[in-house]
Design a protein around this motif. Structure first.
Motif, PDB file in Angstrom:
ATOM      1  N   SER A 488       0.818  -1.224   0.000  1.00  0.00           N
ATOM      2  CA  SER A 488       0.000   0.000   0.000  1.00  0.00           C
ATOM      3  C   SER A 488       0.852   1.274   0.000  1.00  0.00           C
ATOM      4  O   SER A 488       0.426   2.310  -0.503  1.00  0.00           O
ATOM      5  CB  SER A 488      -0.948   0.020   1.212  1.00  0.00           C
ATOM      6  N   THR A 489       2.081   1.216   0.569  1.00  0.00           N
ATOM      7  CA  THR A 489       2.943   2.407   0.575  1.00  0.00           C
ATOM      8  C   THR A 489       3.897   2.440  -0.621  1.00  0.00           C
ATOM      9  O   THR A 489       4.683   3.371  -0.760  1.00  0.00           O
ATOM     10  CB  THR A 489       3.765   2.495   1.883  1.00  0.00           C
ATOM     11  N   ASN A 490       3.834   1.413  -1.447  1.00  0.00           N
ATOM     12  CA  ASN A 490       4.627   1.386  -2.689  1.00  0.00           C
ATOM     13  C   ASN A 490       3.708   1.107  -3.879  1.00  0.00           C
ATOM     14  O   ASN A 490       3.929   0.152  -4.644  1.00  0.00           O
ATOM     15  CB  ASN A 490       5.715   0.306  -2.603  1.00  0.00           C
ATOM     16  N   PRO A 491       2.652   1.944  -4.066  1.00  0.00           N
ATOM     17  CA  PRO A 491       1.670   1.652  -5.113  1.00  0.00           C
ATOM     18  C   PRO A 491       2.262   1.673  -6.520  1.00  0.00           C
ATOM     19  O   PRO A 491       1.796   0.942  -7.393  1.00  0.00           O
ATOM     20  CB  PRO A 491       0.624   2.766  -4.930  1.00  0.00           C
ATOM     21  N   GLN A 492       3.286   2.507  -6.727  1.00  0.00           N
ATOM     22  CA  GLN A 492       3.879   2.612  -8.060  1.00  0.00           C
ATOM     23  C   GLN A 492       4.516   1.295  -8.484  1.00  0.00           C
ATOM     24  O   GLN A 492       4.421   0.900  -9.650  1.00  0.00           O
ATOM     25  CB  GLN A 492       4.943   3.732  -8.078  1.00  0.00           C
ATOM     26  N   ILE A 493       5.148   0.597  -7.511  1.00  0.00           N
ATOM     27  CA  ILE A 493       5.766  -0.693  -7.828  1.00  0.00           C
ATOM     28  C   ILE A 493       4.697  -1.699  -8.244  1.00  0.00           C
ATOM     29  O   ILE A 493       4.844  -2.419  -9.233  1.00  0.00           O
ATOM     30  CB  ILE A 493       6.564  -1.223  -6.609  1.00  0.00           C
ATOM     31  N   VAL A 494       3.594  -1.729  -7.478  1.00  0.00           N
ATOM     32  CA  VAL A 494       2.493  -2.653  -7.791  1.00  0.00           C
ATOM     33  C   VAL A 494       1.940  -2.365  -9.183  1.00  0.00           C
ATOM     34  O   VAL A 494       1.708  -3.279  -9.993  1.00  0.00           O
ATOM     35  CB  VAL A 494       1.373  -2.540  -6.721  1.00  0.00           C
ATOM     36  N   GLN A 495       1.751  -1.075  -9.508  1.00  0.00           N
ATOM     37  CA  GLN A 495       1.222  -0.681 -10.822  1.00  0.00           C
ATOM     38  C   GLN A 495       2.200  -1.012 -11.940  1.00  0.00           C
ATOM     39  O   GLN A 495       1.807  -1.493 -13.015  1.00  0.00           O
ATOM     40  CB  GLN A 495       0.919   0.823 -10.833  1.00  0.00           C
ATOM     41  N   ASP A 496       3.505  -0.751 -11.708  1.00  0.00           N
ATOM     42  CA  ASP A 496       4.511  -0.994 -12.754  1.00  0.00           C
ATOM     43  C   ASP A 496       4.658  -2.472 -13.073  1.00  0.00           C
ATOM     44  O   ASP A 496       4.873  -2.849 -14.228  1.00  0.00           O
ATOM     45  CB  ASP A 496       5.864  -0.414 -12.320  1.00  0.00           C
ATOM     46  N   VAL A 497       4.549  -3.331 -12.034  1.00  0.00           N
ATOM     47  CA  VAL A 497       4.607  -4.776 -12.280  1.00  0.00           C
ATOM     48  C   VAL A 497       3.384  -5.222 -13.067  1.00  0.00           C
ATOM     49  O   VAL A 497       3.480  -6.016 -14.015  1.00  0.00           O
ATOM     50  CB  VAL A 497       4.713  -5.557 -10.949  1.00  0.00           C
ATOM     51  N   ALA A 498       2.215  -4.685 -12.695  1.00  0.00           N
ATOM     52  CA  ALA A 498       0.964  -5.048 -13.388  1.00  0.00           C
ATOM     53  C   ALA A 498       0.992  -4.615 -14.856  1.00  0.00           C
ATOM     54  O   ALA A 498       0.499  -5.324 -15.729  1.00  0.00           O
ATOM     55  CB  ALA A 498      -0.223  -4.416 -12.670  1.00  0.00           C
ATOM     56  N   SER A 499       1.610  -3.449 -15.119  1.00  0.00           N
ATOM     57  CA  SER A 499       1.637  -2.929 -16.493  1.00  0.00           C
ATOM     58  C   SER A 499       2.807  -3.463 -17.310  1.00  0.00           C
ATOM     59  O   SER A 499       2.868  -3.268 -18.529  1.00  0.00           O
ATOM     60  CB  SER A 499       1.710  -1.397 -16.466  1.00  0.00           C
ATOM     61  N   GLY A 500       3.761  -4.105 -16.639  1.00  0.00           N
ATOM     62  CA  GLY A 500       4.931  -4.637 -17.347  1.00  0.00           C
ATOM     63  C   GLY A 500       6.074  -3.647 -17.444  1.00  0.00           C
ATOM     64  O   GLY A 500       7.106  -3.944 -18.053  1.00  0.00           O
ATOM     65  N   ALA A 501       5.906  -2.460 -16.842  1.00  0.00           N
ATOM     66  CA  ALA A 501       6.968  -1.447 -16.882  1.00  0.00           C
ATOM     67  C   ALA A 501       8.153  -1.845 -16.012  1.00  0.00           C
ATOM     68  O   ALA A 501       9.269  -1.345 -16.183  1.00  0.00           O
ATOM     69  CB  ALA A 501       6.421  -0.093 -16.423  1.00  0.00           C
ATOM     70  N   MET A 502       7.915  -2.731 -15.037  1.00  0.00           N
ATOM     71  CA  MET A 502       8.980  -3.201 -14.139  1.00  0.00           C
ATOM     72  C   MET A 502       8.878  -4.713 -14.019  1.00  0.00           C
ATOM     73  O   MET A 502       7.784  -5.255 -13.896  1.00  0.00           O
ATOM     74  CB  MET A 502       8.822  -2.535 -12.758  1.00  0.00           C
ATOM     75  N   THR A 503      10.020  -5.385 -14.087  1.00  0.00           N
ATOM     76  CA  THR A 503      10.007  -6.844 -13.957  1.00  0.00           C
ATOM     77  C   THR A 503       9.839  -7.217 -12.482  1.00  0.00           C
ATOM     78  O   THR A 503      10.190  -6.427 -11.592  1.00  0.00           O
ATOM     79  CB  THR A 503      11.323  -7.465 -14.464  1.00  0.00           C
TER      80      THR A 503
END
Length: 567
Positions: A488-503
């Motif tokens: 919850s305090t790292n929402p960008q990581i969760v979103q980037d993994v879901a979108s494929g922007a981050m492995t």
């Protein structure tokens, strides 16, 4: 007529310390399995699709049955009714069954199997538990995490039952003797299991360059087989103890539920239990995330695959050095010769420096955190001996809470500031981890030997069970909370993994851990306040928590009292 006095087996020092060694080694093996997945959280994320919430939910499941099905309370009643021997064997068998299930959940054979499909489609909604928000599963949780959680629940029943059994066994063998030293030594040696799994779990997972998380769990399963053998040997030794003399294991009177009222009506008991849950909740759940926290906060550059520092050989060498640190520092406490004592401590310090250098050269977060119990192994016997002969148990708990707060705040605010400074960050990490381990050693040396002072000896098994049950509420809740807070305090990581922007591999080492660490520091603050309350109640009601475990001979006490009156 000359009457031959029968000597009990626990009157012989070699016998009671051998019994302690068997119990400590069994707990050493169980501690390895308890944290076997902690140093490979990043591999679970990249190879099994577990996010922090799945990892935290699975880790919290260890105590689920103990807390919500009240298994630990039943374990305490079983211990009081059946005794140490039977309960030790039962706990060893239950741990092994749970571990095997946990291992199978992470094998390649499970992937795509009918069991995999069943767990994917089921256990997504548990009536009542979902409404209360305490379900050990959730919709979308990976099937391997669900089955792993089932195994971990069963293992958790066994390991917590083993914990109260070992505490009761030590009371039986050491009552009126070096009890605090024995309990502190047992926990210090058992906690080497934490360092062992931190060093070897990543090695087995990456063996031969082929990543397999199930290999690490298989290593833990083999060790639990050895733990069961230790309990079997202890079974026969404990039987010999009962045959050797009038030894107190208080199960002559039948256990009755009203006996629990005697425990629950003790204000001192409740403060000890609350202190325990707060303190342990700030340590054990942290251990499960500590390696990943270091991966996220330190600048670590993995050595090349062909480098000496990346080889399995260096892993074994570092472990041998760790054993030298632990062995020399522990043995130094028992050496009567001053030269030998300081020689042992000097060897331990030199070996510790070598260990830290190797950990830095390996650039391994798991190897760095493995230093956690090493200072504790050296100072726990000192602290235990002090409590045995001088007392001051409640004061030690207060000091432990202060150190705990300082360490978590250092991890939260100072360590992230040093990211980019590879040597500075690693040095601060080592120092903080060592101090945290030292603070942890204050608890077994002072808290557990205090319990027999608060309740009748007949129901001590149930008293330990109640404390462990209350403690398990925290051990269930906080791994889960840390995982949820991380996501919850790292929402960008969760979103980037879901979108494929981050492995998943990049995501696993990119979390900001500030919020979970502040949460754990606040537990330390609450423990500090409880510690002051406990000391005040002890002073008011004379519970004896600040008094030594080994009393002066009565004649000496009467002499000293007479002298005081004359003065």
């Amino acid at each position: 007529m000359h009457v031959k006095t029968k000597t009990a087996l626990n009157d012989k020092a070699w016998a009671r310390w051998t019994a302690l060694g068997l119990l400590a080694f069994a707990m050493f093996c169980s501690y390895i399995f308890m944290d076997i997945l902690s140093p490979i959280k990043d591999l679970l994320q990249s190879t099994r699709g577990w996010d922090s919430t799945a990892f935290g939910t699975m880790q919290g499941s260890e105590t689920f049955l103990n807390v919500f099905i009240f298994f630990l309370i039943f374990a305490g009643i079983i211990l009081d009714k059946m005794g140490v021997r039977f309960t030790a064997l039962l706990s060893g068998g239950v741990m092994l069954v749970g571990a095997v299930i946990n291992w199978y959940a992470l094998t390649d054979a499970f992937l795509g199997s009918s069991l995999d499909i069943w767990f994917t489609e089921h256990l997504n909604y548990i009536p009542v538990f979902d409404e209360l928000g305490i379900s050990p599963f959730y919709k979308g949780m990976p099937a391997s995490a669900k089955l792993s959680a089932v195994g971990f629940m069963i293992f958790g029943c066994g390991v917590e039952m083993a914990g109260i059994t070992v505490s009761r066994g030590i009371v039986k063998w050491f009552k009126g003797r070096e009890m605090a030293l024995a309990m502190g030594s047992e926990m210090a040696l058992a906690r080497l299991g934490v360092a062992t799994c931190m060093i070897f779990s990543p090695m087995f997972a990456n063996l031969g360059g082929d990543i397999s998380v199930s290999r690490s769990v298989a290593f833990g399963v083999v060790l639990l087989m050895i733990a069961l053998i230790m309990f079997i040997v202890y079974f026969f030794m404990d039987k010999k103890l009962d045959e050797s003399g009038d030894v107190e294991e208080e199960k002559d009177e039948p256990f009755q539920l009203r006996d629990l009222g005697k425990i629950l009506s003790s204000g001192g008991f409740w403060l000890v239990a609350l202190l325990c849950v707060l303190y342990y909740s700030a340590i054990f759940p942290f251990q499960k995330y500590a390696v990943n926290m270091l991966q996220c906060n330190l600048t670590l550059t993995e050595p090349g695959a062909d480098s000496f520092w990346a080889s399995d050989t260096i892993t074994v060498i570092q472990y041998v050095i760790m054993l030298i640190v632990a062995g020399a520092s522990f043995a130094g406490n028992f050496s009567k010769n001053k030269g030998a004592k300081y020689g042992m401590f000097s060897l331990a310090v030199i070996a510790l420096c070598a260990y830290c250098f190797f950990g830095y050269m390996r650039q391994s977060a798991a190897a760095i955190f493995a230093v956690f119990p090493l200072l504790a192994v050296g100072i726990t016997p000192i602290l235990g001996k002090y409590v045995d002969y001088k007392g001051k148990a409640a004061s030690m708990l207060i000091i432990g809470a202060l150190l705990l707060i300082a360490c978590h705040l250092t991890f939260a605010f100072i360590l992230p500031m040093l990211k980019g400074s590879d040597i500075g960050g690693v040095c601060v990490a080592y120092l903080t981890i060592l101090v945290l381990g030292a603070s942890f050693s204050l608890v077994p040396a002072s808290l557990w030997p205090s319990v027999p002072k608060l309740v009748d000896s007949k129901i001590i098994g149930s008293a330990y069970a109640l404390i462990f049950w209350i403690q398990n509420i925290g051990l269930w809740l906080f791994p889960l909370l840390i995982g949820k807070v991380l996501d919850s305090t790292n929402p960008q990581i969760v979103q980037d993994v879901a979108s494929g922007a981050m492995t998943p591999e990049q995501a696993a080492i990119s979390y900001n851990y500030t919020a979970p660490l502040v949460m754990l520091a606040s537990l330390g603050l609450a423990a500090l306040l409880i510690g002051f309350m406990l000391k005040a109640i002890d002073r008011k009601k004379g519970l004896g928590l600040e008094e030594p475990n080994i009393k002066e001979p009565q004649a000496e006490i009467l002499t000293s009292e007479a002298a005081a009156v004359e003065e």
